[in-house]
Design a protein around this motif. Sequence first.
Motif, PDB file in Angstrom:
ATOM      1  N   ASP A 370       3.811 -26.936  37.517  1.00  0.00           N
ATOM      2  CA  ASP A 370       2.814 -26.217  36.723  1.00  0.00           C
ATOM      3  C   ASP A 370       3.168 -24.751  36.492  1.00  0.00           C
ATOM      4  O   ASP A 370       2.734 -24.153  35.509  1.00  0.00           O
ATOM      5  N   ILE A 371       3.898 -24.141  37.425  1.00  0.00           N
ATOM      6  CA  ILE A 371       4.221 -22.718  37.310  1.00  0.00           C
ATOM      7  C   ILE A 371       5.525 -22.571  36.533  1.00  0.00           C
ATOM      8  O   ILE A 371       6.600 -22.934  37.020  1.00  0.00           O
ATOM      9  N   ALA A 372       5.443 -22.006  35.333  1.00  0.00           N
ATOM     10  CA  ALA A 372       6.622 -21.914  34.461  1.00  0.00           C
ATOM     11  C   ALA A 372       7.544 -20.763  34.863  1.00  0.00           C
ATOM     12  O   ALA A 372       8.762 -20.875  34.814  1.00  0.00           O
ATOM     13  N   GLY A 373       6.980 -19.646  35.256  1.00  0.00           N
ATOM     14  CA  GLY A 373       7.806 -18.486  35.590  1.00  0.00           C
ATOM     15  C   GLY A 373       6.977 -17.421  36.264  1.00  0.00           C
ATOM     16  O   GLY A 373       5.876 -17.675  36.751  1.00  0.00           O
ATOM     17  N   ASP A 374       7.499 -16.184  36.255  1.00  0.00           N
ATOM     18  CA  ASP A 374       6.823 -15.065  36.906  1.00  0.00           C
ATOM     19  C   ASP A 374       5.607 -14.653  36.078  1.00  0.00           C
ATOM     20  O   ASP A 374       5.727 -14.236  34.922  1.00  0.00           O
ATOM     21  N   SER A 375       4.426 -14.760  36.680  1.00  0.00           N
ATOM     22  CA  SER A 375       3.186 -14.449  35.955  1.00  0.00           C
ATOM     23  C   SER A 375       2.818 -12.971  36.027  1.00  0.00           C
ATOM     24  O   SER A 375       1.912 -12.520  35.325  1.00  0.00           O
ATOM     25  N   GLY A 376       3.468 -12.256  36.904  1.00  0.00           N
ATOM     26  CA  GLY A 376       3.140 -10.853  37.089  1.00  0.00           C
ATOM     27  C   GLY A 376       2.002 -10.616  38.060  1.00  0.00           C
ATOM     28  O   GLY A 376       1.612  -9.472  38.303  1.00  0.00           O
ATOM     29  N   LYS A 377       1.452 -11.682  38.641  1.00  0.00           N
ATOM     30  CA  LYS A 377       0.372 -11.517  39.611  1.00  0.00           C
ATOM     31  C   LYS A 377       0.924 -10.903  40.894  1.00  0.00           C
ATOM     32  O   LYS A 377       2.070 -11.141  41.271  1.00  0.00           O
ATOM     33  N   GLN A 378       0.071 -10.144  41.592  1.00  0.00           N
ATOM     34  CA  GLN A 378       0.527  -9.335  42.720  1.00  0.00           C
ATOM     35  C   GLN A 378       0.465 -10.047  44.074  1.00  0.00           C
ATOM     36  O   GLN A 378       1.166  -9.695  45.007  1.00  0.00           O
ATOM     37  N   GLY A 379      -0.424 -11.020  44.215  1.00  0.00           N
ATOM     38  CA  GLY A 379      -0.499 -11.767  45.463  1.00  0.00           C
ATOM     39  C   GLY A 379      -0.863 -10.917  46.660  1.00  0.00           C
ATOM     40  O   GLY A 379      -1.882 -10.211  46.678  1.00  0.00           O
ATOM     41  N   ARG A 380      -0.017 -10.940  47.671  1.00  0.00           N
ATOM     42  CA  ARG A 380      -0.308 -10.353  48.983  1.00  0.00           C
ATOM     43  C   ARG A 380      -0.730  -8.891  48.955  1.00  0.00           C
ATOM     44  O   ARG A 380      -1.775  -8.545  49.532  1.00  0.00           O
ATOM     45  N   PRO A 381       0.021  -7.977  48.343  1.00  0.00           N
ATOM     46  CA  PRO A 381      -0.410  -6.578  48.370  1.00  0.00           C
ATOM     47  C   PRO A 381      -1.761  -6.349  47.705  1.00  0.00           C
ATOM     48  O   PRO A 381      -2.564  -5.513  48.151  1.00  0.00           O
ATOM     49  N   ALA A 382      -2.035  -7.104  46.644  1.00  0.00           N
ATOM     50  CA  ALA A 382      -3.324  -6.968  45.972  1.00  0.00           C
ATOM     51  C   ALA A 382      -4.455  -7.477  46.852  1.00  0.00           C
ATOM     52  O   ALA A 382      -5.555  -6.902  46.866  1.00  0.00           O
ATOM     53  N   LEU A 383      -4.218  -8.569  47.589  1.00  0.00           N
ATOM     54  CA  LEU A 383      -5.225  -9.092  48.516  1.00  0.00           C
ATOM     55  C   LEU A 383      -5.514  -8.065  49.607  1.00  0.00           C
ATOM     56  O   LEU A 383      -6.685  -7.779  49.912  1.00  0.00           O
ATOM     57  N   ASP A 384      -4.469  -7.504  50.183  1.00  0.00           N
ATOM     58  CA  ASP A 384      -4.648  -6.535  51.259  1.00  0.00           C
ATOM     59  C   ASP A 384      -5.442  -5.325  50.782  1.00  0.00           C
ATOM     60  O   ASP A 384      -6.319  -4.813  51.491  1.00  0.00           O
ATOM     61  N   SER A 385      -5.147  -4.866  49.575  1.00  0.00           N
ATOM     62  CA  SER A 385      -5.853  -3.709  49.026  1.00  0.00           C
ATOM     63  C   SER A 385      -7.335  -4.016  48.827  1.00  0.00           C
ATOM     64  O   SER A 385      -8.206  -3.213  49.191  1.00  0.00           O
TER      65      SER A 385
END
Length: 432
Positions: A370-385
């Motif tokens: 389902d994941i075609a490529g880099d979506s630009g989402k931040q994941g871990r650092p954004a969650l921590d913030s």
Amino acid sequence: MRHIAVIGSGPAGYYTAEACQKAFHDDVRVDIIDRLPVPYGLIRFGVAPDHQSIKAVSKRYEMVALSDNVRFVGNVAVGRDISIAELQSLYDAVVIATGAPRDRALDIPGAALPGVIGSAAFVGWYNGHPEFADLAPPLSHTGAVVIGHGNVALDVARILSKTPHEFEGSDIADHALRVLSASQVRRIALVGRRGPYQIAMTPKELGELGHLEHAAPYVDPDDLPPVAGDAALEAGLRKSVGHLRQFAAMTTKRPVTVEFDFFSKPVAIEGKDKVERLIVERTVLDSNQVAHGTGETYAIDCGLIVSCIGYTTPPIEGVPYDDALGRFANVDGRIAPGLYAVGWARRGPTGTIGTNRPDGYMIAETIAADIAGDSGKQGRPALDSLLAERGVEIVTFRDWQKIEAAEIARAQGESPRKKFTHIDEMIAALNR
């Protein structure tokens, strides 16, 4: 880089993380989020405390947790500290692996009386789950009933039957051991609607009932079908029925009896202000092995009823839910774009711990497709913030290891650990 959030740190969660590592190699970061400060879910709070060999599978999960691209994010409750929609905005994929930690309702008159307890609550109590540590089940009556003919019912009956000496080497919660040591229960009835050929008890667990110090199983020989029919059974069930035949032939008398009540359907619970008896209707099976009531009833005197009739997955706001099946609505694990379910949250409470491994690998393959490529989402650092802004302090796997070390240091005798049973105790141990 792919960013994946897994909600739930039990077997399904860790197998999914392991599978995502293999599917994406170094091009993935997986955060395993759990509302408790301690990992492993079912392994810590569901597997019986006297089954330490089964709990050893956590060592495999530890290897995954300590790898560079997987992180445990404990003490974070989805729905309280962060929403599903927010997680979806931060991660390429969100996988719900919360299991099925809630009891199916026992829908008969009197089920709300004090003394009626679901197996999730009772098992959580003796395993030291913070939500159930203060349960205090009533064990002052000589009779107890366990409704169900599966392995969970077996665990409950066995725990009720054991002497304190038989818990040596287990990690049963201290509060449970104290109450069980003073138990007045002398007759435990295992009640099920169908017969010996329909039990869902595995041979190893069933065989344990025949080797207890203080208790002996009882099976009415008249409930057993002709032995010639055993040959057509699947091998595991054939062995289990063999144990039942051995129990029927036993003449051993012990202070506690674990009695199998086959062809018995609970229809009502009676008592004044608390459980006093279970009313049961005799059943017969039709050609499709469906149980039907005969109208003949009898009463089982008891002060405790533990209902082991199955589990459901609690809903999460914003996630489609299948009320009929008690799990998240999904098609082969897909709930919505970027949102998935795995394990019991996907398929309902079926299968063993090991069943979750292929399930996790299937979901990882689905995510990869389902994941075609880099979506630009931040994941871990954004969650921590985001969590820091909300004052939520996460517990990492290294933090958990400090809690675990404190539990091990507290252990007495042959016990592998003395569990903390309240979240504030866990956090205090971490801070020390």
